[in-house]
Design a protein around this motif. Sequence first.
Motif, PDB file in Angstrom:
ATOM      1  N   LEU A  24      61.288  33.427 122.381  1.00 12.34           N
ATOM      2  CA  LEU A  24      60.928  34.608 121.905  1.00 12.34           C
ATOM      3  C   LEU A  24      59.994  35.172 122.791  1.00 12.34           C
ATOM      4  N   VAL A  25      58.951  34.635 123.305  1.00 10.51           N
ATOM      5  CA  VAL A  25      57.918  35.170 123.912  1.00 10.51           C
ATOM      6  C   VAL A  25      58.615  35.612 125.499  1.00 10.51           C
ATOM      7  N   LYS A  26      59.384  34.797 125.998  1.00 12.36           N
ATOM      8  CA  LYS A  26      60.181  35.227 127.219  1.00 12.36           C
ATOM      9  C   LYS A  26      60.749  36.456 126.901  1.00 12.36           C
ATOM     10  N   ALA A  27      61.594  36.746 126.161  1.00 14.13           N
ATOM     11  CA  ALA A  27      62.340  37.865 125.884  1.00 14.13           C
ATOM     12  C   ALA A  27      61.390  39.000 125.701  1.00 14.13           C
ATOM     13  N   ILE A  28      60.304  38.831 124.816  1.00 15.02           N
ATOM     14  CA  ILE A  28      59.425  40.060 124.495  1.00 15.02           C
ATOM     15  C   ILE A  28      58.460  40.417 125.479  1.00 15.02           C
ATOM     16  N   ALA A  29      58.075  39.479 126.228  1.00 12.92           N
ATOM     17  CA  ALA A  29      56.958  39.505 127.107  1.00 12.92           C
ATOM     18  C   ALA A  29      57.580  40.333 128.449  1.00 12.92           C
ATOM     19  N   SER A  30      59.027  40.657 128.413  1.00 12.49           N
ATOM     20  CA  SER A  30      59.632  41.173 129.699  1.00 12.49           C
ATOM     21  C   SER A  30      59.484  42.734 129.365  1.00 12.49           C
ATOM     22  N   GLN A  31      59.028  43.366 128.108  1.00 13.71           N
ATOM     23  CA  GLN A  31      58.748  44.637 128.133  1.00 13.71           C
ATOM     24  C   GLN A  31      57.468  44.991 127.343  1.00 13.71           C
ATOM     25  N   TYR A  32      56.827  43.994 126.764  1.00 10.58           N
ATOM     26  CA  TYR A  32      55.724  44.286 126.105  1.00 10.58           C
ATOM     27  C   TYR A  32      54.556  43.244 126.414  1.00 10.58           C
ATOM     28  N   VAL A  33      53.341  43.252 126.166  1.00 11.57           N
ATOM     29  CA  VAL A  33      52.210  42.242 126.395  1.00 11.57           C
ATOM     30  C   VAL A  33      52.624  41.458 124.974  1.00 11.57           C
ATOM     31  N   ALA A  34      52.371  39.990 125.029  1.00 14.43           N
ATOM     32  CA  ALA A  34      52.572  39.144 124.069  1.00 14.43           C
ATOM     33  C   ALA A  34      51.188  38.419 123.866  1.00 14.43           C
ATOM     34  N   LYS A  35      50.483  38.690 122.906  1.00 10.17           N
ATOM     35  CA  LYS A  35      49.018  38.126 122.293  1.00 10.17           C
ATOM     36  C   LYS A  35      49.296  37.317 121.028  1.00 10.17           C
ATOM     37  N   GLY A  36      48.351  36.563 120.710  1.00 10.07           N
ATOM     38  CA  GLY A  36      48.441  35.733 119.649  1.00 10.07           C
ATOM     39  C   GLY A  36      47.926  34.183 119.759  1.00 10.07           C
ATOM     40  N   SER A  37      48.592  33.359 118.759  1.00 11.23           N
ATOM     41  CA  SER A  37      48.380  31.925 118.831  1.00 11.23           C
ATOM     42  C   SER A  37      49.793  31.163 119.140  1.00 11.23           C
ATOM     43  N   GLY A  38      49.701  30.198 120.117  1.00  8.49           N
ATOM     44  CA  GLY A  38      50.679  29.676 120.604  1.00  8.49           C
ATOM     45  C   GLY A  38      50.139  28.366 121.742  1.00  8.49           C
ATOM     46  N   GLY A  39      51.040  27.228 121.891  1.00  8.03           N
ATOM     47  CA  GLY A  39      50.563  26.312 122.486  1.00  8.03           C
ATOM     48  C   GLY A  39      50.928  26.519 123.917  1.00  8.03           C
ATOM     49  N   LYS A  40      51.195  25.399 124.567  1.00  5.87           N
ATOM     50  CA  LYS A  40      51.307  25.516 126.072  1.00  5.87           C
ATOM     51  C   LYS A  40      52.715  26.188 126.481  1.00  5.87           C
ATOM     52  N   ARG A  41      53.626  25.834 125.677  1.00  2.71           N
ATOM     53  CA  ARG A  41      55.015  26.379 125.970  1.00  2.71           C
ATOM     54  C   ARG A  41      54.971  27.934 125.974  1.00  2.71           C
ATOM     55  N   MET A  42      54.438  28.263 124.841  1.00  2.00           N
ATOM     56  CA  MET A  42      54.422  29.780 124.779  1.00  2.00           C
ATOM     57  C   MET A  42      53.482  30.491 125.552  1.00  2.00           C
ATOM     58  N   GLN A  43      52.626  29.706 126.017  1.00  2.00           N
ATOM     59  CA  GLN A  43      51.584  30.406 127.145  1.00  2.00           C
ATOM     60  C   GLN A  43      52.074  30.557 128.367  1.00  2.00           C
ATOM     61  N   ASN A  44      52.784  29.462 128.645  1.00  2.00           N
ATOM     62  CA  ASN A  44      53.449  29.444 130.027  1.00  2.00           C
ATOM     63  C   ASN A  44      54.605  30.544 129.947  1.00  2.00           C
ATOM     64  N   ALA A  45      55.191  30.832 128.930  1.00  2.00           N
ATOM     65  CA  ALA A  45      56.375  31.861 128.817  1.00  2.00           C
ATOM     66  C   ALA A  45      55.583  33.269 128.963  1.00  2.00           C
ATOM     67  N   GLY A  46      54.185  33.258 128.929  1.00  2.00           N
ATOM     68  CA  GLY A  46      53.581  34.673 129.170  1.00  2.00           C
ATOM     69  C   GLY A  46      52.834  35.169 127.852  1.00  2.00           C
ATOM     70  N   LEU A  47      52.533  34.356 127.024  1.00  2.00           N
ATOM     71  CA  LEU A  47      51.664  34.613 125.681  1.00  2.00           C
ATOM     72  C   LEU A  47      50.222  34.490 126.356  1.00  2.00           C
ATOM     73  N   LEU A  48      49.309  35.561 125.735  1.00  2.00           N
ATOM     74  CA  LEU A  48      48.072  35.614 125.926  1.00  2.00           C
ATOM     75  C   LEU A  48      47.370  35.109 124.912  1.00  2.00           C
ATOM     76  N   PRO A  49      46.462  33.867 124.619  1.00  2.00           N
ATOM     77  CA  PRO A  49      46.106  33.374 123.506  1.00  2.00           C
ATOM     78  C   PRO A  49      44.928  34.071 123.041  1.00  2.00           C
ATOM     79  N   LEU A  50      44.884  34.299 121.988  1.00  2.00           N
ATOM     80  CA  LEU A  50      43.656  34.858 121.043  1.00  2.00           C
ATOM     81  C   LEU A  50      42.787  33.798 120.361  1.00  2.00           C
ATOM     82  N   VAL A  51      43.184  32.654 120.194  1.00  2.00           N
ATOM     83  CA  VAL A  51      42.624  31.686 119.526  1.00  2.00           C
ATOM     84  C   VAL A  51      42.932  30.125 120.178  1.00  2.00           C
ATOM     85  N   ASP A  52      42.101  29.334 119.781  1.00  2.00           N
ATOM     86  CA  ASP A  52      42.399  27.920 120.039  1.00  2.00           C
ATOM     87  C   ASP A  52      43.480  27.314 119.573  1.00  2.00           C
TER      88      ASP A  52
END
Length: 355
Positions: A24-52
Amino acid sequence: MPNGKPYILFCAGEDSGDCIGEPLVKAIASQYVAKGSGGKRMQNAGLLPLVDFENLPVSGFGDVLPKYFELRKSFNKLKIALESPECLGLVAIDYPGFNMKLAKLAGKLRKPVLYVAPPQVWAWKRKRAQVLAKNPYAKLAVFFDFEEAVYKAAGCNVVRVQHPFCEADSVASHSSKNILLFPGSRKSQALRNLPVFLKAVQKTQNVILVAARQELVPAFKKYNLQVVVAPQSVEDRMSLYRSAEYAITAPGTATLELALSGVPFTVCTRPDPLTYVLGRLFIKTKFFALPNIILGRLVFPEHIVSPWCTRNNVNLSCTKCDDVSAEIREKLAVGKTLEQLAFEFLGQLVEREPQ
């Protein structure tokens, strides 16, 4: 936010949600910034973490209470991010303790919500389905037919989605005599389960303890066992599972992957006292392991160990199980892909980008 760019807020709080959230992050981060909470997989896909992310996984009511203030701090960060005018929408994944509140807030803000793997209302708290049905901005995506039926009956906007595990190869090789232990992805849960698991395999050689992620490894050092970290990709995890002769696992996503791998296993958990008592009072499902629930019959042995049990003498020895991988895979391969779901969600955002 510092750069003023529009973004999509994500909220996943457990390892299973991290797996689901990656495409989901891979698809959405291709068009928009993705932020929030997620682990290593989501972060490697492009998520910018806001929480630990490490502060989020908890198992049961008894685990939530000691971490209440840490969890509240993380929730407030996500709440503020959702309220920002630069936030265009919410992608919620499982984790109802946060996501039910965030979805409700998004509805008040008239922001679209995609809730993947919403609460297990088929097991308990069915009123949550009614709450989600009242949110005209929420779309639910579920993996199982029995979930879809309950949410449709409540009037929710719900669709079936293919489970990401259904595409993995399932040919079991059993090329070793290894016994794999999966005590759980939450630290407190794993440390409760391990003494029960270890008692069951105390006379067994070639026992391997599988940590859901690297951060759990230090907690397992005292057990003097070989510890491996679960691989990031589904294919590599399946390869690990297929190499084993047998497994003992906590309930959760690992049971589904093990069933798809064709490896026999037993499901066992030792909940905290409060969860144990409330579960006996309110949870009415016939089975608690996902593969058994999906199949509607007991294939893989299940054990719930009382938190007050001091003997830890549950029989978790190797049991021959039917290979139901093809049957489960067929049931999981129904619906849209996660990528298709993400692009449909993006289509809702065209008119919402701040000017």
